[in-house]
Enzyme design. Structure first.
Site, PDB file in Angstrom:
ATOM      1  N   VAL A  18       0.852  -1.198   0.000  1.00  0.00           N
ATOM      2  CA  VAL A  18       0.000   0.000   0.000  1.00  0.00           C
ATOM      3  C   VAL A  18       0.888   1.248   0.000  1.00  0.00           C
ATOM      4  CG1 VAL A  18      -1.951  -1.098   1.173  1.00  0.00           C
ATOM      5  CG2 VAL A  18      -0.158  -0.019   2.518  1.00  0.00           C
ATOM      6  N   LYS A  73       3.760  -2.786   5.420  1.00  0.00           N
ATOM      7  CA  LYS A  73       4.344  -2.512   4.102  1.00  0.00           C
ATOM      8  C   LYS A  73       3.663  -3.323   2.994  1.00  0.00           C
ATOM      9  CE  LYS A  73       9.035  -1.053   5.120  1.00  0.00           C
ATOM     10  NZ  LYS A  73      10.457  -1.410   5.002  1.00  0.00           N
ATOM     11  N   GLU A  74       2.740  -4.166   3.360  1.00  0.00           N
ATOM     12  CA  GLU A  74       2.064  -4.967   2.326  1.00  0.00           C
ATOM     13  C   GLU A  74       0.599  -4.526   2.229  1.00  0.00           C
ATOM     14  OE1 GLU A  74       3.190  -9.155   2.283  1.00  0.00           O
ATOM     15  OE2 GLU A  74       5.004  -8.644   3.386  1.00  0.00           O
ATOM     16  N   MET A  75      -0.302  -5.183   2.958  1.00  0.00           N
ATOM     17  CA  MET A  75      -1.715  -4.791   2.865  1.00  0.00           C
ATOM     18  C   MET A  75      -2.127  -3.797   3.949  1.00  0.00           C
ATOM     19  SD  MET A  75      -3.395  -8.414   1.827  1.00  0.00           S
ATOM     20  CE  MET A  75      -3.548  -8.922   0.128  1.00  0.00           C
TER      21      MET A  75
END
Lengths: 352, 270
Positions: A116, A158-160
């Site tokens: 994201v 750092k991902e979803m």
């Protein structure tokens, strides 16, 4: 209150029929209960006929992938929809498929994936294809199952960058999900059920019928002369010590840099380079990673946990130097690279 | 409510409560589930022995992939989870003997799994070096151009290392190291091959004792003993429950008999 014997006798005589009927009913009830207990506890024959677990052992280095795996098609369909649903991320921008693109070998062909707000991750995204055959998930093996693995990206900032209450609220507002979940799970949309559906879909991502699998099944003409030579070299050089089993890897951990200091030579050490050391600060596990499976490897560049090798020949040369302690002639590298190209399988009947 | 009705109602309630309570007390110890649990224990014991076999086969090149090891471990985990689920009432209480026995068993399985992971990693490296070692020795012999002394040293090293790799003792290590040092001192071969020879002999010497020790730890892991202990505790608990249930079943039978007597008496009065 005084009741005389004669009053009781008169009362019992008046109500004798009712008493007899009531007593008979109670007797039947008690006898039935006693019989029921005996019947329940005595009937052990059915349980005694349980099957012994089949233990089928294949002693060879590598086995072909199965043509199909038995899974609930409705769960697979639900999992596929969830896998492609960006509502699992905080800003509705990232789905599982964003980093595990099924048209790009089940990965994203980037050194590090973007989450994201275009936040960059710190490790190369492994392929999702055939991940059901891996003994643990993630490079450092911190998730025992695919269900456990899903916790990582959903909650990783750092991902979803999301969380389960948020995901469940969004999916509950969807027109179709509530009915789909209700049809498959008694408790409807829950974190556990979402993970189960996605993991079931991921288990369906098997890529059988590669040319190498055809060769293993007896079709001698499925591989070229160079590819066959590459397979021989793959075993002779010792690559197959770690890259073995149905997935040609994914069933053990190994230290990166066995016969040379890979990290010193590469430079710019990162926390992700520590591998399994990060899980329990055990020095013995420094730089240890799950051995990556090699199925469809020609489609999943760049290679290694750090994405530092852009091509298969580069990756093979690095492995030869730091893992095998060997210098590999260019011709052997080419042959092994050709062999690895034959590991590309099919998904939904079409070549990957 | 009249006295007669009250008495009747009270009698019915007492009989029903008594029946329900006796039924519930005699319901302990599900035989079908017990048979299933025993079968699970038996399978776990068998799989644990199979796991040891696989490790030994892997050490001696009879098993060339680790999938059977992984699958066997997963089967053991699944069976143990089934046992826990089927008998969760007993395992749930921390003060229960079963809870303690299960915790010890799980710990033994975890430690064994840890040893197996180390074994897999080290064994892969060891086997790779052991297979390559004769190749590099022959490459150096070929490039030795008839140097007899060097040839003897290399042949001696080959013999010593291959014997060492299959022996149960480690006293040959120093002899191997000194022979290797002499070969490296002469330094009249291909530098890459000499470096490779040194690296792989080093790997064999450093890993052989480790994997032998890991193999010992795996094959003598207390999973068998702890599994038997857990089964023993479980079985004793089941026997206690069965005996308890049998007593209440007898009471249930007595109540039924008493009611039959009562019915006979009531009928006689008609």
């Amino acid at each position: 209150m005084n009741i005389s014997k004669s009053e009781i006798a008169a009362w019992s005589k008046r109500h004798a029929v009712r008493l007899a009927a009531g007593g008979l009913a109670a007797t039947l009830l008690a006898s039935g209960a006693w019989w029921l207990q005996g019947a329940r506890h005595g009937n052990a024959n059915a349980a005694a006929q349980m099957n012994i677990l089949p233990v089928k052992t294949d002693f060879s280095v590598v086995q072909p992938l199965p043509e199909r795996v038995a899974l609930d098609p409705a769960k697979v369909a639900l999992g596929e929809r969830l896998f492609n649903d960006a509502r699992l991320s905080a800003d509705n921008s990232i789905a599982c498929a964003s980093c595990h693109n099924l048209t790009a070998g089940g990965a994203d062909n980037r050194v590090h994936s973007l989450g994201v707000n275009r936040a960059e991750g710190n490790i190369n995204a492994p392929t999702v294809f055939n991940s059901g055959f891996n003994f643990v998930q993630f490079w450092d093996g911190r998730a025992a199952t695919l269900e456990d693995q899903i916790e990582g990206p959903v909650n990783n900032p750092k991902e979803m960058a999301s969380n389960w209450p948020q995901v469940i609220a969004r999916l509950s507002g969807d027109a179709a999900y509530p009915a789909q979940f209700a049809g498959l799970y008694r408790d409807g949309i829950t974190a556990s059920n979402i993970k189960n559906a996605i993991a079931t879909f991921e288990r369906s991502l098997v890529t059988p019928n590669s040319r190498f699998d055809q060769y293993l099944r007896g079709n001698q003409s499925a591989l070229s002369k160079q590819e066959k030579q590459g397979f021989e070299l793959f075993q002779a050089y010792g690559c197959a010590s770690c890259h073995q089993g149905i997935n040609l890897g994914g069933n053990m951990f190994e230290k990166m840099g066995l016969t040379g200091d890979y990290f010193a030579d590469r430079g710019n050490p990162t926390e992700a380079d520590n591998g399994r050391f990060n899980l329990g600060r055990d020095e013995r596990k420094l730089h240890e990673f799950r051995v990556p499976p090699l199925r469809n490897v020609a489609r999943t560049a760049p290679y290694f946990h750090d994405g530092s090798a852009q091509t298969l020949p580069q990756a093979i040369a690095i492995m030869a130097k730091y893992q095998l302690g060997r210098t590999m002639p260019a011709g052997d590298v080419e042959a092994i690279s050709a062999f690895l190209g034959s590991l590309t399988g099919e998904y939904k009947g079409a070549p990957l | 409510m009249r006295l007669a009705s009250k008495t009747k109602f009270g009698g019915v309630v007492v009989v029903l409560v008594l029946l329900g309570w006796l039924f519930q007390q005699s319901d302990k110890g599900d035989t079908e589930q017990h048979v299933r649990t025993i079968e699970h224990f038996r399978q776990i014991k068998q799989l644990d022995a199979t796991l040891n076999q696989y490790v030994l086969q892997s050490r001696y090149d009879l098993l060339n992939n680790y999938d059977p090891i992984v699958q066997t471990q997963q089967q053991i985990d699944a069976l143990l989870a089934d046992i826990e689920r089927d008998t969760q009432l007993h395992f749930a209480a921390p003060e229960s003997p079963l809870h303690g026995a299960l915790a010890r068993y799980r710990e033994a399985i975890k430690n064994k799994a840890e040893s197996i992971e180390q074994f897999k990693s080290h064994n892969a490296v060891f086997k790779n070096s052991l297979h390559y070692f004769p190749i590099v020795v022959h490459a150096l012999l070929d490039s030795g151009q008839g140097d007899v002394q060097r040839g003897n040293l290399l042949h001696g090293l080959l013999d010593d290392v291959l014997l060492y790799s299959h022996s149960a003792v480690s006293q040959d290590k120093e002899l191997i190291s000194s022979r290797l040092a002499k070969i490296l001192q002469q330094a009249n071969g291909n530098r890459d091959e000499l470096q490779s020879l040194s690296t792989h002999v080093g790997v064999i010497l450093s890993h052989k004792d480790e994997i032998d020790e890991q193999m010992r730890q795996i094959t003598s892991a207390p999973t068998d003993v702890n599994g038997d202990e857990l089964f023993g505790v479980y079985n004793r608990q089941f026997m206690r429950e069965t005996a308890h249930a049998a007593r209440y079943k007898q009471m249930l039978a007595l109540l039924a008999l008493a009611l039959v007597g009562y019915v006979t008496w009531a009928m006689a009065r008609l």
